[in-house]
Each structure stands twice: as C-alpha cells, then as structure tokens.
Design a protein around this motif. Structure first.
Motif, PDB file in Angstrom:
ATOM      1  N   ALA A  71     -77.710 -20.808 -81.064  1.00  0.00           N
ATOM      2  CA  ALA A  71     -77.473 -20.830 -79.619  1.00  0.00           C
ATOM      3  C   ALA A  71     -76.135 -20.201 -79.272  1.00  0.00           C
ATOM      4  N   LEU A  72     -75.115 -20.520 -80.056  1.00  0.00           N
ATOM      5  CA  LEU A  72     -73.783 -19.979 -79.777  1.00  0.00           C
ATOM      6  C   LEU A  72     -73.768 -18.462 -79.969  1.00  0.00           C
ATOM      7  N   GLN A  73     -74.453 -17.985 -81.001  1.00  0.00           N
ATOM      8  CA  GLN A  73     -74.543 -16.535 -81.214  1.00  0.00           C
ATOM      9  C   GLN A  73     -75.201 -15.855 -80.020  1.00  0.00           C
ATOM     10  N   ALA A  74     -76.243 -16.486 -79.480  1.00  0.00           N
ATOM     11  CA  ALA A  74     -77.016 -15.882 -78.391  1.00  0.00           C
ATOM     12  C   ALA A  74     -76.337 -16.007 -77.028  1.00  0.00           C
ATOM     13  N   GLU A  75     -75.633 -17.117 -76.791  1.00  0.00           N
ATOM     14  CA  GLU A  75     -75.182 -17.416 -75.438  1.00  0.00           C
ATOM     15  C   GLU A  75     -73.691 -17.227 -75.174  1.00  0.00           C
ATOM     16  N   SER A  78     -68.461 -13.845 -76.194  1.00  0.00           N
ATOM     17  CA  SER A  78     -67.455 -13.352 -77.134  1.00  0.00           C
ATOM     18  C   SER A  78     -67.798 -13.643 -78.592  1.00  0.00           C
ATOM     19  N   ALA A  79     -69.013 -14.066 -78.849  1.00  0.00           N
ATOM     20  CA  ALA A  79     -69.395 -14.384 -80.228  1.00  0.00           C
ATOM     21  C   ALA A  79     -69.346 -13.134 -81.096  1.00  0.00           C
ATOM     22  N   PRO A  80     -68.625 -13.168 -82.218  1.00  0.00           N
ATOM     23  CA  PRO A  80     -68.591 -12.000 -83.104  1.00  0.00           C
ATOM     24  C   PRO A  80     -69.922 -11.826 -83.821  1.00  0.00           C
ATOM     25  N   SER A  81     -70.217 -10.632 -84.210  1.00  0.00           N
ATOM     26  CA  SER A  81     -71.432 -10.366 -84.965  1.00  0.00           C
ATOM     27  C   SER A  81     -71.427 -11.169 -86.267  1.00  0.00           C
ATOM     28  N   GLY A  82     -72.557 -11.781 -86.579  1.00  0.00           N
ATOM     29  CA  GLY A  82     -72.653 -12.552 -87.813  1.00  0.00           C
ATOM     30  C   GLY A  82     -72.143 -13.973 -87.706  1.00  0.00           C
ATOM     31  N   LEU A  83     -71.791 -14.422 -86.496  1.00  0.00           N
ATOM     32  CA  LEU A  83     -71.269 -15.781 -86.324  1.00  0.00           C
ATOM     33  C   LEU A  83     -72.278 -16.827 -86.803  1.00  0.00           C
ATOM     34  N   GLN A  84     -73.537 -16.652 -86.444  1.00  0.00           N
ATOM     35  CA  GLN A  84     -74.546 -17.655 -86.788  1.00  0.00           C
ATOM     36  C   GLN A  84     -74.630 -17.888 -88.289  1.00  0.00           C
ATOM     37  N   SER A  85     -74.802 -16.827 -89.046  1.00  0.00           N
ATOM     38  CA  SER A  85     -74.953 -16.988 -90.493  1.00  0.00           C
ATOM     39  C   SER A  85     -73.665 -17.504 -91.121  1.00  0.00           C
ATOM     40  N   ALA A  86     -72.519 -17.048 -90.617  1.00  0.00           N
ATOM     41  CA  ALA A  86     -71.239 -17.505 -91.167  1.00  0.00           C
ATOM     42  C   ALA A  86     -71.027 -18.995 -90.905  1.00  0.00           C
ATOM     43  N   LEU A  87     -71.439 -19.456 -89.732  1.00  0.00           N
ATOM     44  CA  LEU A  87     -71.329 -20.883 -89.420  1.00  0.00           C
ATOM     45  C   LEU A  87     -72.248 -21.714 -90.302  1.00  0.00           C
ATOM     46  N   GLU A  88     -73.458 -21.228 -90.520  1.00  0.00           N
ATOM     47  CA  GLU A  88     -74.390 -21.953 -91.377  1.00  0.00           C
ATOM     48  C   GLU A  88     -73.817 -22.098 -92.782  1.00  0.00           C
ATOM     49  N   ILE A 141     -63.877 -18.516 -88.005  1.00  0.00           N
ATOM     50  CA  ILE A 141     -64.639 -17.265 -87.979  1.00  0.00           C
ATOM     51  C   ILE A 141     -64.291 -16.422 -86.750  1.00  0.00           C
ATOM     52  N   ALA A 142     -64.237 -17.067 -85.587  1.00  0.00           N
ATOM     53  CA  ALA A 142     -64.065 -16.322 -84.337  1.00  0.00           C
ATOM     54  C   ALA A 142     -62.619 -16.268 -83.852  1.00  0.00           C
ATOM     55  N   GLU A 143     -61.782 -17.203 -84.298  1.00  0.00           N
ATOM     56  CA  GLU A 143     -60.390 -17.292 -83.856  1.00  0.00           C
ATOM     57  C   GLU A 143     -60.277 -17.177 -82.328  1.00  0.00           C
ATOM     58  N   PRO A 144     -60.946 -18.056 -81.586  1.00  0.00           N
ATOM     59  CA  PRO A 144     -60.911 -17.965 -80.117  1.00  0.00           C
ATOM     60  C   PRO A 144     -59.495 -18.137 -79.571  1.00  0.00           C
ATOM     61  N   ASN A 145     -59.023 -17.131 -78.877  1.00  0.00           N
ATOM     62  CA  ASN A 145     -57.664 -17.122 -78.319  1.00  0.00           C
ATOM     63  C   ASN A 145     -56.617 -17.415 -79.382  1.00  0.00           C
ATOM     64  N   GLY A 146     -56.881 -16.950 -80.599  1.00  0.00           N
ATOM     65  CA  GLY A 146     -55.912 -17.087 -81.677  1.00  0.00           C
ATOM     66  C   GLY A 146     -55.848 -18.450 -82.326  1.00  0.00           C
ATOM     67  N   ARG A 147     -56.745 -19.371 -81.960  1.00  0.00           N
ATOM     68  CA  ARG A 147     -56.716 -20.707 -82.554  1.00  0.00           C
ATOM     69  C   ARG A 147     -57.335 -20.685 -83.949  1.00  0.00           C
TER      70      ARG A 147
END
Length: 235
Positions: A71-75, A78-88, A141-147
C-alpha cells in the motif's frame, strides 16, 4: 499519485480493497510458521498455549505489514522504487531487532501499568515492536526528510501512543463486529472463570488487535510522511 485524499485514508482504503492479496500473503506466512513448528516438533519441542498465540500473532503481524508495504509503495507519492520489497526483507530479517524492540515495549508497558490481562499485554508488546520495526525500515530505506530508521521509528511510536484511545476503539469495534459479542463481556467472563476464551474468540481478539495497530500505523504514517495530512483518525 497526488490526490486530495489524505495518505492515511488512501492506505486504509488500499488495504481493504485488495483483500485477495492479503489472503495470499496470510496463507504464505501461515505455511511458513507451520513448517517452523513442524521442525521444532521433530526436535521434541511441542508448542504450549503461549507459543501458539505467539505464532498466530506473528503470522498476522507479518502478513499485514507486507500488505501495508504494498500500500505504501502504491499510495505514497515519495516512495522510492523498490520500497515494498525492501520493507518486506527488513521485517523478515529483523528478528534480533524485533527482540530488542519487544524489550523496549515491555519496559514502556511496565512504566504505564500492566492491564492484568496477560494476553492483551503481550499482544501490545509484540505488535508495538512489529510496527516500530516496520517504521524503522521506512526510515532506513526512504530517509523521509533526512530521518534515520531509529528516528522515524520513535516518531511513529510516539504518534501511535498518542492515538492509543482511538486504537482501542478500533480494536473493540472490530472484535464486536466479527464476533457478535460485547468485548467487555467476553473478557470479564474469562477473568471470572479463570479460563481462556474459546479458540475462535481468541483468534478474533488477535485479529482485532492486529487490525487496530495497522490502522493506527496508517494514521501515524500519514502524519509523519505528509505533515498536516492524514492526522485525523480514520473511521
């Protein structure tokens, strides 16, 4: 995909609409857990009630978090490519970190006061650790706003604790919808008889608990990833 609808609501909608994907993930996680249980049994270790509850809880948490990763990858715009598989992968391989987070959640529970319901307290510890592990993965994985991973995990945990009353309402509503019984009545009967609820009721309690954590995690992600958007409770 830019839309006026808050991210939190989009995530919840995605989770609800793609139940076929969740069912497939749940079947895979259940199969894996049963295989692990079989290996333990071959070695002479038979699961007791606590171990079986732990398995049910872990299967549900991992399955829902994999579904949420999709869901996060799709919605999330700013989701980076490959977020879903990396999170899994992050959740699947995070056993050591999960144990450390469970210790932290257990300490937090003791500071706030245990409920007296051992199953509910352990559910809170385990699910709190799983959602924080997932949140740390988003940060790493995504480092949102540098966090960083730990920073984002702590932020998500803080938001979810502030939403504690709403989470308990979601849990109660889900349990009563799925069981047809008042939650307080079921728990009071278990306390007065000193006997655990029936297996079907236990499964519903676990499912309602997991759903409440996932829904409030969506709220927290909506608030943390898009400040000012998605912070309102999702019905």
């Amino acid at each position: 995909m830019t839309t006026a609808e808050p991210l939190a609501q989009r995530l919840v909608t995605y989770l609800g609409e793609d139940r076929a994907a969740l069912d497939a993930i749940m079947a895979h996680e259940s199969s894996r857990a049963l295989h692990q249980e079989f290996l333990l049994a071959e070695g002479g270790t038979l699961p007791d009630r606590a171990a079986r509850l732990e398995r049910i809880r872990a299967v549900g948490a991992r399955a829902w978090l994999r579904h949420l990763a999709a869901a996060l990858q799709a919605e999330w715009d700013s989701a980076p490519s490959g977020l879903q598989s990396a999170l899994e992968i992050h959740v699947a391989r995070g056993g050591d970190r999960l144990e450390a987070l469970e210790l932290e959640e257990s300490a937090a529970l003791e500071r706030e006061g245990i409920s007296g319901d051992a199953d509910a307290d352990q559910r809170r510890v385990t699910l709190g650790a799983y959602v924080r592990l997932f949140a740390e993965g988003v940060g790493e994985i995504a480092e949102p706003n540098g966090r960083s991973g730990p920073e984002f995990g702590r932020q998500i945990t803080a938001i979810m604790r502030n939403e504690g009353a709403h989470r308990r309402t979601v849990e109660k509503t889900a349990f009563e919808a799925w069981s047809g019984s008042p939650m307080e009545g079921v728990l009071e009967q278990a306390r007065t008889t000193a006997a655990p609820p029936e297996p079907d009721i236990i499964r519903i309690l676990e499912a309602a608990g997991i759903w409440s954590y996932i829904q409030v995690l969506c709220i927290a992600l909506g608030e943390a990833l898009t400040p000012g958007d998605g912070s309102a409770p999702v019905a």
